[in-house]
Design a protein around this motif. Structure first.
Motif, PDB file in Angstrom:
ATOM      1  N   CYS A   1    -104.643  72.562  33.828  1.00 48.31           N
ATOM      2  CA  CYS A   1    -105.340  73.834  33.660  1.00 48.31           C
ATOM      3  C   CYS A   1    -105.781  74.380  35.021  1.00 48.31           C
ATOM      4  CB  CYS A   1    -106.605  73.673  32.813  1.00 48.31           C
ATOM      5  SG  CYS A   1    -106.422  72.426  31.526  1.00 48.31           S
ATOM      6  N   SER A   2    -105.884  75.701  35.035  1.00 46.72           N
ATOM      7  CA  SER A   2    -106.307  76.387  36.257  1.00 46.72           C
ATOM      8  C   SER A   2    -107.685  75.934  36.716  1.00 46.72           C
ATOM      9  CB  SER A   2    -106.346  77.907  36.021  1.00 46.72           C
ATOM     10  OG  SER A   2    -105.073  78.462  36.186  1.00 46.72           O
TER      11      SER A   2
ATOM     12  N   TYR B   1     -99.471  73.398  38.422  1.00 48.59           N
ATOM     13  CA  TYR B   1     -99.419  73.090  36.992  1.00 48.59           C
ATOM     14  C   TYR B   1     -98.402  72.012  36.700  1.00 48.59           C
ATOM     15  CZ  TYR B   1    -102.142  76.990  35.047  1.00 48.59           C
ATOM     16  OH  TYR B   1    -103.141  77.830  34.678  1.00 48.59           O
TER      17      TYR B   1
ATOM     18  N   VAL C   1    -102.084  79.446  40.243  1.00 47.47           N
ATOM     19  CA  VAL C   1    -103.224  79.405  39.329  1.00 47.47           C
ATOM     20  C   VAL C   1    -103.698  80.833  39.089  1.00 47.47           C
ATOM     21  CG1 VAL C   1    -104.007  77.126  39.993  1.00 47.47           C
ATOM     22  CG2 VAL C   1    -104.843  79.132  41.227  1.00 47.47           C
TER      23      VAL C   1
ATOM     24  N   ALA D   1    -100.594  85.338  39.300  1.00 45.41           N
ATOM     25  CA  ALA D   1    -100.549  83.924  39.662  1.00 45.41           C
ATOM     26  C   ALA D   1    -100.812  83.861  41.164  1.00 45.41           C
ATOM     27  CB  ALA D   1     -99.187  83.337  39.319  1.00 45.41           C
TER      28      ALA D   1
ATOM     29  N   TYR E   1    -109.793  83.118  37.574  1.00 44.31           N
ATOM     30  CA  TYR E   1    -110.670  81.976  37.316  1.00 44.31           C
ATOM     31  C   TYR E   1    -111.439  81.595  38.582  1.00 44.31           C
ATOM     32  CZ  TYR E   1    -109.192  80.849  32.571  1.00 44.31           C
ATOM     33  OH  TYR E   1    -109.002  80.869  31.229  1.00 44.31           O
TER      34      TYR E   1
END
Lengths: 340, 458
Positions: free
Chosen positions: A215-216, A176, A234, A137, A238
């Motif tokens: 969402c990320s 989030y 996040v 994360a 990604y």
């Protein structure tokens, strides 16, 4: 890519699928020889593009297999397998707690992985849930924000920074919405378990009008577009795969980096346990095989070597935060910190 | 000799009994260890489940008249710390389900002072369930809060399996050790029997003494009956020897009278035909008389050999005495008796028996040596032995008949026409054997027989 045919692209509103399934799906694709009755059905929370290389490498050795890949949110995955007994052969999810719950509640088959793969102790639970990638994360921040942060990247320094400039970051920090995102909830509970700092950080963020996301990818998109200065908790992977990744910085908190394990299991509803096992072994081989290096981050995320790692343990401890009352309590605490 | 009728084997029987007992004991030990291990592991699992349930119970708070449950992270993670276990929990307020797995069975008999335990099948696996209970006063009404925690038994199975494997290993080792011990035991148990058998089979043909070696109590009856059998045998043997001696003695005296009468008559008779008949009679009487004498000698030797009357004797002197005694007989046949003797050779022997043996050897030599022949007698001492050697110029022993010569009533093939009973060398052999000496007979290259009597020096 030449070994398989990408037959169908993404279908954001798939009416046909909704007739088949009660749960909501986000995207669907098939690989391998075109067919109406695919050999292997995978239900996953990971984007198609994220998982494509894995399927491609599998089809290199098994060109006759057709694979159906369905993307759904982690809660919908839970709904599909636990409640609707939907027929899938593999379930891939980033929501470790839900994966554990599926296995614990008897929805998963046991699988004996290949002996050639040296699976670390943290990477499997009860021969049912297998981790195949570990993803931290991270904080994804804009270059401008990075300059202001200075050298120390801890939650404490972040709190200090926001406190000093409450107006400057008003509405420019995202995280989030843990009421909507299973992964966000997992990260939040692990953060809270790790240190009290988490709650103070949430309070500080709440005071500067933190933006909440499901969402990320959305969050990262907003950092890239300049709408946000920073996205907290996040998936770094990604951001890294994004074409404009060089415009943002991916920072792992130095005081403690929560690491999520993406995991796979074979649901009891499978019609193809042998084939599912074959694919699972392929995944583990790619993740932990000697050629690729143990614990390799599948998505090529940030290096985990320099940080204090809190790898979320696969185990029934995760069930605690799924308890109705526990979750209510946690969410209400979170709400009172964030929504002021 | 008839072979014994063999049925069964003490060794095999003992081995089977011991090994069966050891095997049964090994299995029993393995089962006992496994059962104890299972109980111990189950108890330890119950304790962990109890601790987990109590930790959940301790997190329960009353807030505004409401039960608030804050499941501790460790309450479930502690159940998974060693082995991967599926875990379940259920919380009830009185009969109302609060949270967890509502299908989880609650062990019966749980009270607020005592936990309850149960093994049951749940969601496809066997689980161990522990429940604890506590009373909460909610709006002045006492209500029972029940917390049940369950866990699969992977660790229990693994640990029990491990202990079982270990126990089986120990059981096998114990059994192997038993095999070794059994072998030694059986060996020990049957050793006295084998010893007795050996000591009896080692005995000489005339050794009928009672068994003197100590034997275990269990074998005492056997040895007692064996000794009594041998005693009876000895008595009966002795009686028959005495009977022979008596018979020979009784025959000899009348024979002497008859012989004298025949001699006298021979001188009176002139007709050649009658004289020949009388000479035949005299010869027959001589032969009978001599046989009777030797039978008597043999009986005496047999009698004395069991209980030698040893004294210090000069062998040279003894041989010379015999020579002097027999010289007239040799002179009758014009034989040359040559003695080559050492000064004196002392031995511890029964003089009567040795005298008898020497006499027999010399008598044989004189008898079988042709007229004008020569007989050489020597007495010598080597480092350990005294040797009397008698050689003659006679025809020697017939080839291959050497062993026969020393059997009873056997005579050499060339002995026809010579007075004798065939007992001579048997007596000599028995005397030498009684003295731990040896009798050797051979032929010498120039012709003639050679007899060597060897006796251990004193």
């Amino acid at each position: 890519m030449r070994y398989f045919i990408l037959a169908i692209g993404m279908m954001w509103t798939l009416i046909g699928a909704q007739v088949l399934h009660g749960f909501e799906i986000e995207a669907r694709a098939t690989f391998g020889p075109p067919t109406n009755d695919p050999n292997l059905r995978i239900l996953s929370t990971a984007d198609i593009s994220y998982f494509e290389p894995m399927i491609a490498s599998f089809l290199e050795n098994n060109p006759d297999i057709s694979i159906d890949y369905t993307v759904a949110s982690s809660s919908q995955v839970m709904q599909a397998i636990a409640a609707e007994q939907a027929q899938f052969d593999l379930v891939i999810s980033s929501a470790m707690d839900l994966q554990i719950k599926l296995a614990n509640d008897g929805h998963a088959l046991r699988h004996a992985p290949l002996r050639t793969v040296e699976l670390p102790a943290w990477a499997h639970w009860n021969s049912m849930v297998f981790a195949f990638s570990q993803e931290p994360a991270a904080m994804v921040v804009s270059k401008a924000f990075l300059d202001q942060m200075g050298g120390t990247h801890t939650r404490q320094s972040l709190i200090g920074l926001i406190r000093k400039n409450p107006d400057k970051f008003r509405g420019r920090i995202g995280t989030y919405d843990i009421r909507r995102s299973g992964l966000g909830y997992l990260f939040a509970t692990q953060d809270a378990r790790g240190s009290e700092t988490y709650w103070r950080l949430m309070e500080v963020m709440g005071q500067s009008d933190v933006q909440l996301y499901c969402c990320s990818s959305d969050m990262i998109g907003d950092v890239l577009s300049g709408k946000l200065d920073m996205a907290y908790n996040v998936l770094g992977s990604y951001a890294q795969r994004h074409p404009h990744a060089d415009q943002v910085a991916i920072i792992l908190p130095q005081d403690m980096t929560t690491v999520m394990l993406r995991s796979v299991l074979i649901p009891k509803t499978t019609q193809q346990p042998a084939l599912a096992g074959l694919f699972l072994d392929h995944m583990l081989q790619r993740a932990f095989g000697t050629q690729t290096g143990a614990g390799r981050n599948l998505a090529g995320g940030p290096s985990l070597e320099s940080s204090a790692i809190n790898r979320i343990g696969l185990g029934p401890g995760l069930l605690v935060f799924l308890d109705r009352y526990k979750k209510q309590r946690f969410l209400s605490e979170w709400e009172s910190a964030i929504l002021q | 000799m008839t072979a014994p009728v063999v049925r069964g084997s003490i060794r095999r029987r003992l081995t089977i009994i011991f090994l069966s007992a050891a095997a049964a004991l090994s299995i029993l030990v393995v089962l006992a260890i496994e059962s104890v291990a299972r109980q111990a592991v189950q108890t330890s699992q119950d304790n962990i489940l109890f601790a987990s349930a109590v930790s959940i119970m301790d997190s329960v708070q009353l807030r505004d008249g409401q039960v608030v449950i804050d499941l501790p992270y460790s309450s479930l993670s502690m159940l998974d710390s060693v082995t991967d276990e599926r875990v379940f929990y259920a919380i009830y307020l009185d009969q109302d389900f609060v949270t967890g797995y509502d299908a989880l069975p609650i062990p019966a008999g749980v009270t607020d002072v005592k936990g309850a335990y149960q093994t049951a099948g749940f969601l496809g696996e066997t689980v161990r369930i522990t429940a604890v209970q506590r009373v909460f006063a909610i709006r002045d009404v006492a209500q029972n809060l029940t917390v049940a925690v369950a866990q699969t038994q992977t660790n229990v199975r693994q640990t029990v399996e491990q202990v079982r494997r270990w126990a089986i290993g120990m059981g096998l080792a114990f059994f192997m050790a038993s095999v070794g011990i059994t072998w030694i035991l059986v060996e020990f148990a049957t050793r006295p029997l084998r010893r007795l058998a050996q000591s009896i089979s080692r005995r000489g043909p005339k050794d009928l003494r009672p068994v003197a070696a100590s034997v275990p109590r269990e074998m005492a009856p056997l040895v007692t009956s064996l000794n009594s059998l041998m005693q009876r045998l000895q008595v009966s043997l002795k009686r028959s020897e005495e009977f022979i001696a008596e018979a020979a003695h009784r025959v000899r005296t009348p024979l002497a009278i008859v012989r004298t009468q025949a001699d006298v008559t021979l001188h009176r008779v002139e007709k050649e035909q009658n004289r020949k008949a009388l000479r035949d009679i005299v010869r027959a009487i001589d032969e009978s008389s001599r046989a009777a004498g030797q039978l008597l000698d043999h009986a005496m030797v047999t009698f004395r050999a069991d209980d030698l009357d040893r004294e210090r004797v000069d062998l040279t002197k003894l041989v010379h005495a015999s020579l002097e005694q027999l010289r007239p007989l040799a002179d009758l046949r014009d034989l040359d008796l040559v003695a080559q003797t050492a000064a004196s050779v002392w031995v511890q022997v029964d003089p009567i028996l040795i005298q008898n043996a020497v006499h027999n050897v010399l008598d044989n030599a004189i008898k079988y040596t042709p007229l004008l022949g020569q007989i050489q007698v020597s007495v010598q001492a080597t480092a350990t032995q005294a040797q009397i050697t008698v050689t003659d110029s006679g025809p020697g022993f017939p080839d291959g008949g050497k062993s026969l010569l020393t059997q009873r009533f056997q005579r050499g093939e060339n002995a026809r026409g010579v007075v004798g009973s065939g007992l001579g060398l048997t007596i000599v052999r028995d005397v030498m054997a009684a003295h731990n000496g040896t009798l050797e007979i051979s032929n010498i290259t120039q012709g003639g027989a050679c007899v060597i009597l060897s006796l251990p020096l004193e």
